[in-house]
Design a protein around this motif. Structure first.
Motif, PDB file in Angstrom:
ATOM      1  N   UNK A  45       7.845  17.461  12.905  1.00 22.69           N
ATOM      2  CA  UNK A  45       7.189  16.237  12.445  1.00 22.69           C
ATOM      3  C   UNK A  45       7.850  15.044  13.125  1.00 22.69           C
ATOM      4  N   UNK A  46       7.049  14.280  13.856  1.00 22.84           N
ATOM      5  CA  UNK A  46       7.474  12.991  14.403  1.00 22.84           C
ATOM      6  C   UNK A  46       6.352  12.014  14.103  1.00 22.84           C
ATOM      7  N   UNK A  47       6.643  10.990  13.311  1.00 19.73           N
ATOM      8  CA  UNK A  47       5.549  10.127  12.866  1.00 19.73           C
ATOM      9  C   UNK A  47       6.025   8.702  12.645  1.00 19.73           C
ATOM     10  N   UNK A  48       5.071   7.789  12.795  1.00 17.34           N
ATOM     11  CA  UNK A  48       5.256   6.389  12.444  1.00 17.34           C
ATOM     12  C   UNK A  48       4.339   6.096  11.272  1.00 17.34           C
ATOM     13  N   UNK A  49       4.854   5.412  10.264  1.00 19.35           N
ATOM     14  CA  UNK A  49       4.083   5.151   9.057  1.00 19.35           C
ATOM     15  C   UNK A  49       4.076   3.664   8.767  1.00 19.35           C
ATOM     16  N   UNK A  50       2.939   3.149   8.292  1.00 19.05           N
ATOM     17  CA  UNK A  50       2.807   1.734   7.940  1.00 19.05           C
ATOM     18  C   UNK A  50       2.091   1.630   6.606  1.00 19.05           C
ATOM     19  N   UNK A  51       2.571   0.735   5.748  1.00 21.40           N
ATOM     20  CA  UNK A  51       1.921   0.604   4.456  1.00 21.40           C
ATOM     21  C   UNK A  51       2.528  -0.499   3.613  1.00 21.40           C
ATOM     22  N   UNK A  52       2.204  -0.448   2.316  1.00 26.45           N
ATOM     23  CA  UNK A  52       2.715  -1.438   1.368  1.00 26.45           C
ATOM     24  C   UNK A  52       3.195  -0.738   0.108  1.00 26.45           C
ATOM     25  N   UNK A  53       4.070  -1.416  -0.641  1.00 30.68           N
ATOM     26  CA  UNK A  53       4.596  -0.893  -1.904  1.00 30.68           C
ATOM     27  C   UNK A  53       4.598  -2.011  -2.936  1.00 30.68           C
ATOM     28  N   UNK A  54       4.198  -1.678  -4.163  1.00 34.66           N
ATOM     29  CA  UNK A  54       4.304  -2.601  -5.288  1.00 34.66           C
ATOM     30  C   UNK A  54       5.251  -1.982  -6.315  1.00 34.66           C
ATOM     31  N   UNK A  55       6.317  -2.708  -6.681  1.00 38.58           N
ATOM     32  CA  UNK A  55       7.260  -2.285  -7.711  1.00 38.58           C
ATOM     33  C   UNK A  55       7.156  -3.232  -8.885  1.00 38.58           C
ATOM     34  N   UNK A  56       7.031  -2.674 -10.094  1.00 36.78           N
ATOM     35  CA  UNK A  56       6.928  -3.506 -11.289  1.00 36.78           C
ATOM     36  C   UNK A  56       7.954  -3.111 -12.337  1.00 36.78           C
ATOM     37  N   UNK A  57       8.486  -4.114 -13.051  1.00 36.53           N
ATOM     38  CA  UNK A  57       9.527  -3.885 -14.054  1.00 36.53           C
ATOM     39  C   UNK A  57       9.162  -4.592 -15.353  1.00 36.53           C
ATOM     40  N   UNK A  80      12.750 -18.862  -9.311  1.00 38.47           N
ATOM     41  CA  UNK A  80      12.168 -18.023 -10.359  1.00 38.47           C
ATOM     42  C   UNK A  80      12.476 -16.555 -10.090  1.00 38.47           C
ATOM     43  N   UNK A  81      12.873 -15.839 -11.137  1.00 35.45           N
ATOM     44  CA  UNK A  81      13.105 -14.408 -11.020  1.00 35.45           C
ATOM     45  C   UNK A  81      11.784 -13.662 -11.117  1.00 35.45           C
ATOM     46  N   UNK A  82      11.749 -12.427 -10.614  1.00 35.74           N
ATOM     47  CA  UNK A  82      10.485 -11.699 -10.518  1.00 35.74           C
ATOM     48  C   UNK A  82      10.509 -10.390 -11.296  1.00 35.74           C
ATOM     49  N   UNK A  83       9.331 -10.001 -11.770  1.00 41.85           N
ATOM     50  CA  UNK A  83       9.109  -8.678 -12.343  1.00 41.85           C
ATOM     51  C   UNK A  83       8.328  -7.792 -11.384  1.00 41.85           C
ATOM     52  N   UNK A  84       7.568  -8.415 -10.503  1.00 44.15           N
ATOM     53  CA  UNK A  84       6.691  -7.696  -9.582  1.00 44.15           C
ATOM     54  C   UNK A  84       7.118  -7.988  -8.151  1.00 44.15           C
ATOM     55  N   UNK A  85       7.303  -6.919  -7.362  1.00 46.22           N
ATOM     56  CA  UNK A  85       7.748  -7.043  -5.968  1.00 46.22           C
ATOM     57  C   UNK A  85       6.718  -6.377  -5.063  1.00 46.22           C
ATOM     58  N   UNK A  86       6.204  -7.119  -4.108  1.00 50.24           N
ATOM     59  CA  UNK A  86       5.277  -6.580  -3.108  1.00 50.24           C
ATOM     60  C   UNK A  86       5.961  -6.619  -1.753  1.00 50.24           C
ATOM     61  N   UNK A  87       5.976  -5.482  -1.053  1.00 48.68           N
ATOM     62  CA  UNK A  87       6.586  -5.433   0.277  1.00 48.68           C
ATOM     63  C   UNK A  87       5.735  -4.586   1.209  1.00 48.68           C
ATOM     64  N   UNK A  88       5.805  -4.907   2.490  1.00 50.22           N
ATOM     65  CA  UNK A  88       5.134  -4.139   3.544  1.00 50.22           C
ATOM     66  C   UNK A  88       6.211  -3.489   4.405  1.00 50.22           C
ATOM     67  N   UNK A  89       5.914  -2.338   4.968  1.00 48.13           N
ATOM     68  CA  UNK A  89       6.968  -1.612   5.680  1.00 48.13           C
ATOM     69  C   UNK A  89       6.427  -0.832   6.877  1.00 48.13           C
ATOM     70  N   UNK A  90       7.360  -0.500   7.769  1.00 45.00           N
ATOM     71  CA  UNK A  90       7.173   0.475   8.848  1.00 45.00           C
ATOM     72  C   UNK A  90       8.306   1.488   8.740  1.00 45.00           C
ATOM     73  N   UNK A  91       7.992   2.765   8.924  1.00 47.20           N
ATOM     74  CA  UNK A  91       9.039   3.788   8.859  1.00 47.20           C
ATOM     75  C   UNK A  91       8.826   4.821   9.958  1.00 47.20           C
ATOM     76  N   UNK A  92       9.940   5.398  10.411  1.00 46.32           N
ATOM     77  CA  UNK A  92       9.908   6.446  11.431  1.00 46.32           C
ATOM     78  C   UNK A  92      10.415   7.745  10.812  1.00 46.32           C
TER      79      UNK A  92
END
Length: 253
Positions: free
Chosen positions: A211-223, A234-246
């Protein structure tokens, strides 16, 4: 950091939406002489819009087009308004981020499904897969400690002490520099939450066992509660991030 985010956003948009349409048509004839390898694992390094991370994924291929998987990720999260500062009157002191209360790390543990949109041609090429995953996010906050200048009654004389950052006591006139990360480790706090992640995985190469792959997407974390990172924002409960991974890994039976 702002420039890095813009580049990362651009790469993700190109990866997800600017591929030729023909990549997304399945070609069953490519599978005529292939053997289904049911087990798979891979490890990966990730760059996301708020920092960096590492992780691993373990999957079971139910068919050539569908996989169930488990995954884990460990990553740091930086606040968008973090700016490094340094006391210009001393040499050799470490830089610090004024106003930062806590270092923040996420540990994600989850389950997911991955579906093949386009199988590799017989000569190799790129396999395109869509995926989503969800699960638990455990957030860890480690308090920030600084070296602080405490001036004595004698002019120009001071004592340097190690103190947890306090916005009411510390400012840029009495901060000497950043203390060790380990200073706050004994005061670590935990926050439980949930996450949802989705994106596209682009696997390349002509060897089905690896397996050799490049991945792209988004993640939402909620607390359930807000997480403190900075003193003056301001402090946050909801975190939205975009990423690239190998990703690198293996398939086997």
């Amino acid at each position: 950091m702002i420039g890095f985010r813009k580049i990362l956003y651009l790469l993700i948009i190109i990866a997800c939406f600017c591929l030729p349409d023909k990549l997304f048509s399945q070609s069953p004839t490519n599978l005529d002489n292939k053997v289904l390898l049911t087990k798979e694992y891979n490890v990966f390094a990730m760059a996301h819009t708020e920092g960096w991370g590492i992780g691993g994924r373990f999957g079971r291929n139910q068919t050539f087009y569908k996989q169930r998987m488990m995954e884990f990720e460990l990553l740091n999260m930086k606040h968008p308004k973090e700016i490094k500062s340094i006391n210009p009157y001393f040499i050799g002191n470490k830089s610090y981020i004024f106003g930062k209360l806590n270092y923040l790390y996420f540990l994600r543990l989850g389950l997911g499904t991955q579906k093949t949109l386009n199988e590799k041609p017989y000569w190799g090429g790129v396999k395109v897969q869509f995926f989503y995953s969800y699960g638990l996010t455990n957030a860890f906050t480690v308090p920030v400690y600084l070296y602080v200048l405490n001036y004595t009654a004698n002019p120009g004389e001071y004592i340097v002490s190690e103190e947890r950052f306090d916005a009411g006591k510390h400012d840029q006139s009495n901060i000497y520099g950043r203390a060790s990360w380990f200073s706050g480790l004994g005061e670590m706090n935990f926050h439980s939450g949930l996450y949802f992640k989705s994106g596209c995985n682009f696997e390349f190469g002509d060897n089905d066992n690896s397996v050799k792959a490049l991945e792209a997407g988004f993640v939402v974390d909620g607390f359930l509660k807000e997480i403190q990172m900075m003193a003056f924002d301001n402090n946050k409960q909801l975190f939205l991030s975009f990423y690239l991974s190998f990703h690198l890994g293996k398939r086997y039976n």
